[in-house]
Design a protein around this motif. Structure first.
Motif, PDB file in Angstrom:
ATOM      1  N   HIS A   1      -6.669 -14.326 -48.845  1.00 17.72           N
ATOM      2  CA  HIS A   1      -7.086 -14.189 -47.445  1.00 17.72           C
ATOM      3  C   HIS A   1      -7.301 -12.728 -47.057  1.00 17.72           C
TER       4      HIS A   1
ATOM      5  N   THR B   1      -6.351 -13.783 -30.550  1.00 17.72           N
ATOM      6  CA  THR B   1      -5.451 -14.269 -31.591  1.00 17.72           C
ATOM      7  C   THR B   1      -3.995 -13.910 -31.280  1.00 17.72           C
TER       8      THR B   1
ATOM      9  N   LEU C   1      -9.540 -21.856 -32.929  1.00 17.86           N
ATOM     10  CA  LEU C   1      -9.780 -20.578 -33.601  1.00 17.86           C
ATOM     11  C   LEU C   1     -11.271 -20.259 -33.651  1.00 17.86           C
TER      12      LEU C   1
ATOM     13  N   THR D   1     -13.138 -17.807 -35.787  1.00 19.70           N
ATOM     14  CA  THR D   1     -13.166 -16.806 -36.858  1.00 19.70           C
ATOM     15  C   THR D   1     -14.606 -16.442 -37.221  1.00 19.70           C
TER      16      THR D   1
ATOM     17  N   CYS E   1     -14.661 -18.417 -42.853  1.00 17.86           N
ATOM     18  CA  CYS E   1     -13.807 -18.715 -41.705  1.00 17.86           C
ATOM     19  C   CYS E   1     -12.416 -19.173 -42.112  1.00 17.86           C
TER      20      CYS E   1
ATOM     21  N   VAL F   1      -8.650 -19.947 -42.949  1.00 11.12           N
ATOM     22  CA  VAL F   1      -7.368 -19.526 -42.391  1.00 11.12           C
ATOM     23  C   VAL F   1      -6.271 -20.243 -43.176  1.00 11.12           C
TER      24      VAL F   1
ATOM     25  N   THR G   1      -5.118 -23.389 -47.422  1.00 13.76           N
ATOM     26  CA  THR G   1      -6.362 -22.801 -46.947  1.00 13.76           C
ATOM     27  C   THR G   1      -7.182 -23.871 -46.232  1.00 13.76           C
TER      28      THR G   1
ATOM     29  N   VAL H   1      -0.288 -22.229 -38.002  1.00 13.32           N
ATOM     30  CA  VAL H   1      -1.314 -21.229 -38.305  1.00 13.32           C
ATOM     31  C   VAL H   1      -0.688 -19.870 -38.637  1.00 13.32           C
TER      32      VAL H   1
ATOM     33  N   MET I   1      -4.929 -14.150 -40.053  1.00 13.37           N
ATOM     34  CA  MET I   1      -6.174 -14.374 -39.325  1.00 13.37           C
ATOM     35  C   MET I   1      -6.613 -13.103 -38.606  1.00 13.37           C
TER      36      MET I   1
ATOM     37  N   ARG J   1      -8.314 -10.783 -40.935  1.00 10.91           N
ATOM     38  CA  ARG J   1      -9.654 -11.226 -41.334  1.00 10.91           C
ATOM     39  C   ARG J   1     -10.680 -11.057 -40.219  1.00 10.91           C
TER      40      ARG J   1
END
Lengths: 493, 286
Positions: free
Chosen positions: A277, B192, B213, B215, B227, B229, B235, B250, B255, B258
């Protein structure tokens, strides 16, 4: 031996010809395989234009003369759509390029594409008698290059296929990749009212978002789309079947009597390791879509889609997509691009030509290695990739020798970008929105030998059925599906 | 005309509302879904925007967005009557709507916009809706009227105290969760960091919490994986698995990182854009 062929009956003439050909065969073996002219490897590291430049006429005819014209034409057996390869090559040898193209088009609608992207060395060229004689598939007749040659000659001048009188029946084709294009063309030819739906803002599927310009120029896919338009196929972009309209709505409310699902594979697989990630880790799909469809290489100069500016890139995988991503990273300015693959080069599924081109362009091959985790800094950016070294053990279910990790062989690769190119899973969108449609445990649509699904009037083909397919397999299924659609929509006799 | 902007309003300094012609999306969309839009079909970037509302009869959808980068700056520039490059959708799984009982809807900043259709649907399903709307200051608060009309109870907070209570949204959220009876569901949409802290509050009181979300995406149909997360250690793709998830599962820290993936490039693009279009855009910038 009689000298005047007119004194012979047909069979005797054939036998005579065969004798001459047998004598010639030795000379045919003496013709060197014609190399594909290509852009200079150093220069092309910074340009998106096509690498392989195509045969000259002399080269094409010489290469065609290498073909032994085998009576049993084993090459045809290796072709997923059974192109009459021997016969089209004979036409090239005679200089009859139009006739050669016509033969190819009996079975394949996209020769300019397939000539470039088909894995010939595991299909037609693998069966070639010349290659067998030399015990080297690279010595086989270059069928793909010859196919490309005649397709390129006709560029733009190809005839628009004739369309039968209107049947009044509507066909929806979902996805405008190679399979969808074939279904649209073949059902339109039968006189149906065909609409091609595409989720992206440009049609062409993998030929537009996935395969890079330097391997398959966008203009080639565009030509095929233009032919469809000329034939009267309606093309609707920005339309997500399943979401914008469901398949049920298309059939019950919008009057479509047949729907072909050719949506491609969909979800990129990740490795499930630590650090995936982090910023700087891409799926190959994302990296290539940004670069190809969205033209991120022109960021700030005509494109608003960004892509990481990388110094050291690791691409994980050994297929064509991995090669595309690695070569794209080179062109986007990376100093070092490493291709990390857990087996050895012999097991790589990529086309030989792509491997060759990637090496020429300076991609560093790191085989028998595989990432263990990706390392990041405090901001969450990639700063390295820890890998393990592997050795090959016993063959696994795929017949390839299984890679086995060497304990304690960990080392860190200095990279700032990691591109994961290890394949795709099935896209769940159609499954989420189409009750009654049968899927297998991997989420692929179940079809019969005619590409009919469990729902009446719904057909499917390509990656969403096969898992991971190729352009030619998707086209082959498209052709089968189109035949089934045309048969099912035909008035009862 | 497809993708034409029929109505445009500036809601605050950097927040714009537009109604866009997209009849099929207007018909199909449900609460919680989003669209992918681009200001220019040739050169534009694809960005996801949650659908704030729709008028199926007029065939329009309502988009509310904040001007943050070049793409949203370009969109802000398109006048009423002009057109977007394209709109594709609706995407994502619709919000799960049922009669939960009491639903507390928390919206922060621009997150108030995607919250509106969800709160509306929750109310229509017979829930008691308590809304908490937050903004940095009074000028930045949006859709107060709409939320006042639909909510059984509404709390407004601002960071600087220029309107409503001087507090973060988590403060009234905590009080409501601590009250009896406690809410049956919380829905939190906003920055977020706000969603993260809302979830920490509701976790303490064991109030199930949905977050939506937004993203970075390219295709919006599952193909790119940009996208992704981490939800419950797995994932997930926001575009096909979401955009709504159990907020308690989450990983917001991952996040947030990213979300900043292209920050430097985006900043450069915006600066270049402003430099080239200074005379035009200066008019509505402070």
């Amino acid at each position: 031996m009689p000298t005047n062929p007119e004194d012979l009956n047909r069979d005797e003439q054939q036998a005579c010809l065969q004798q001459l050909l047998d004598k010639l065969a030795k000379d045919r073996y003496a013709i060197a395989p014609q190399p594909m002219p290509a852009q200079d490897p150093i220069k092309r590291r910074r340009t998106m234009t096509e690498v392989a430049l195509g045969y000259t006429e002399t080269q094409a005819r010489l290469e065609a003369l290498r073909c032994l014209q085998c009576a049993n034409a084993p090459c045809m057996e290796g072709c997923p759509v059974r192109i009459r390869i021997r016969d089209f090559i004979a036409e090239i040898a005679r200089g009859e390029y139009g006739a050669a193209l016509a033969i190819i088009k009996e079975n394949s609608l996209l020769p300019a594409v397939c000539g470039r992207v088909c894995p010939q060395e595991v299909q037609c060229q693998e069966r070639c008698t010349v290659g067998k004689k030399f015990k080297d598939v690279n010595m086989s007749v270059s069928i793909g290059r010859l196919e490309r040659y005649v397709a390129d000659l006709a560029q733009g001048g190809g005839q628009t296929p004739a369309v039968a009188p209107p049947t009044g029946k509507k066909v929806a084709v979902v996805g405008s990749g190679p399979g969808g294009i074939v279904v649209a063309a073949d059902t339109r030819r039968a006189g149906h009212d065909v609409t091609l739906f595409e989720a992206f803002h440009k049609p062409g599927g993998v030929m537009i978002y996935g395969i890079p310009e330097f391997r398959l120029p966008k203009a080639i896919a565009q030509q095929e789309i233009d032919v469809l338009k000329k034939m009267g196929v309606k093309i609707v972009c920005n339309f997500i079947v399943g979401r914008t309209r469901t398949i049920e709505q298309l059939m019950k409310e919008d009057g479509f009597e047949a729907v072909y699902i050719g949506v491609g594979a969909g979800l990129p697989k990740f490795m499930g390791i630590e650090g995936e990630h982090l910023v700087g880790v891409y799926s190959a799909n994302e990296y290539l879509t940004r670069a190809n469809l969205m033209r991120a290489y022109e960021f700030g100069k005509g494109s608003d889609t960004p892509i990481t500016v990388s110094k050291n890139v690791a691409v994980v995988g050994g297929g064509n997509v991995a090669m595309d991503a690695a070569r794209m990273a080179v062109r986007l300015g990376a100093e070092n691009v490493y291709l990390v693959y857990r087996r050895s080069e012999a097991e790589m599924p990529a086309r030989v030509e792509e491997v060759h081109h990637a090496k020429e362009e300076g991609v560093i091959f790191c085989t028998l290695q595989n990432p263990k985790r990706i390392l990041g800094n405090a901001d969450g950016h990639v700063v390295g990739m820890e890998c393990l070294r592997y050795e090959l053990g016993e063959p696994d279910e795929s017949g390839r020798r299984r890679p086995v990790a060497i304990k304690g062989s960990e080392f860190v690769m200095d990279v700032d970008t990691v591109i994961v190119a290890i394949g795709n899973k099935a896209n769940p969108l159609i499954q989420q929105t189409t009750p009654g449609l049968e899927f297998n445990q991997w989420g692929n649509i179940v079809v019969d030998e005619n590409c009919r699904t469990s729902l009446k009037g719904v057909y499917a083909g390509g990656d969403i059925v096969l898992g991971a397919a190729t352009v030619i397999l998707a086209m082959g299924q498209g052709r089968i599906a189109a035949q089934a659609i045309n048969a099912d929509l035909a008035p009862p006799t | 005309m497809l993708y034409q902007i029929t109505n445009k309003k500036q809601l605050s300094e950097n927040v714009f509302q537009m109604d866009v012609v997209a009849p099929l999306v207007a018909q199909a969309r449900k609460a919680g879904q989003f669209v992918i839009v681009s200001p220019d079909a040739e050169t534009g970037e694809r960005i996801p925007l949650t659908i704030a509302g729709a008028d199926p009869e007029k065939g329009t959808i309502r988009l509310i967005f904040q001007r943050v980068g070049k793409t949203t700056a370009l969109m802000a520039e398109i006048p009423e009557g002009g057109t977007l490059g394209y709109v594709a959708g609706p995407l994502g799984r619709p919000t799960h709507i049922e009669t939960f009982g009491t639903v507390v809807c928390v919206g922060g900043g621009i997150g108030v916009a995607p919250l509106l259709p969800i709160a509306t649907a929750m109310k229509e399903a017979g829930n008691k809706v308590i809304s908490i709307l937050g903004a940095r200051s009074k000028e930045l608060l949006i859709l107060e009227e709409e939320f006042t009309a639909l909510s059984d109870q509404i709390v407004i907070v601002t960071d600087d105290g220029s309107y409503g209570r001087k507090a973060l949204v988590t403060e009234p959220l905590k009080e409501i969760c601590a009250g009896a009876p406690k809410p049956d569901l919380a829905v939190a949409i906003g920055p977020t960091i706000m969603m993260k802290f809302c979830c920490e509050v509701t976790r303490e009181y064991a109030v199930p919490t949905q977050v939506s979300l937004n993203t970075i995406m390219v295709d919006g149909t599952g193909m790119c994986g940009g996208c992704r997360v981490e939800v419950g250690g797995q994932t997930k793709f926001v575009c096909v698995d979401g955009p709504e998830f159990d907020g308690h599962q989450v990983n917001f820290d991952l996040m947030m990182r990213r979300m900043n993936a292209f920050k430097d490039l985006e900043k450069r693009a915006l600066e270049q854009y402003y430099k080239e279009h200074k005379c035009k855009i200066g008019l509505d910038r402070k």
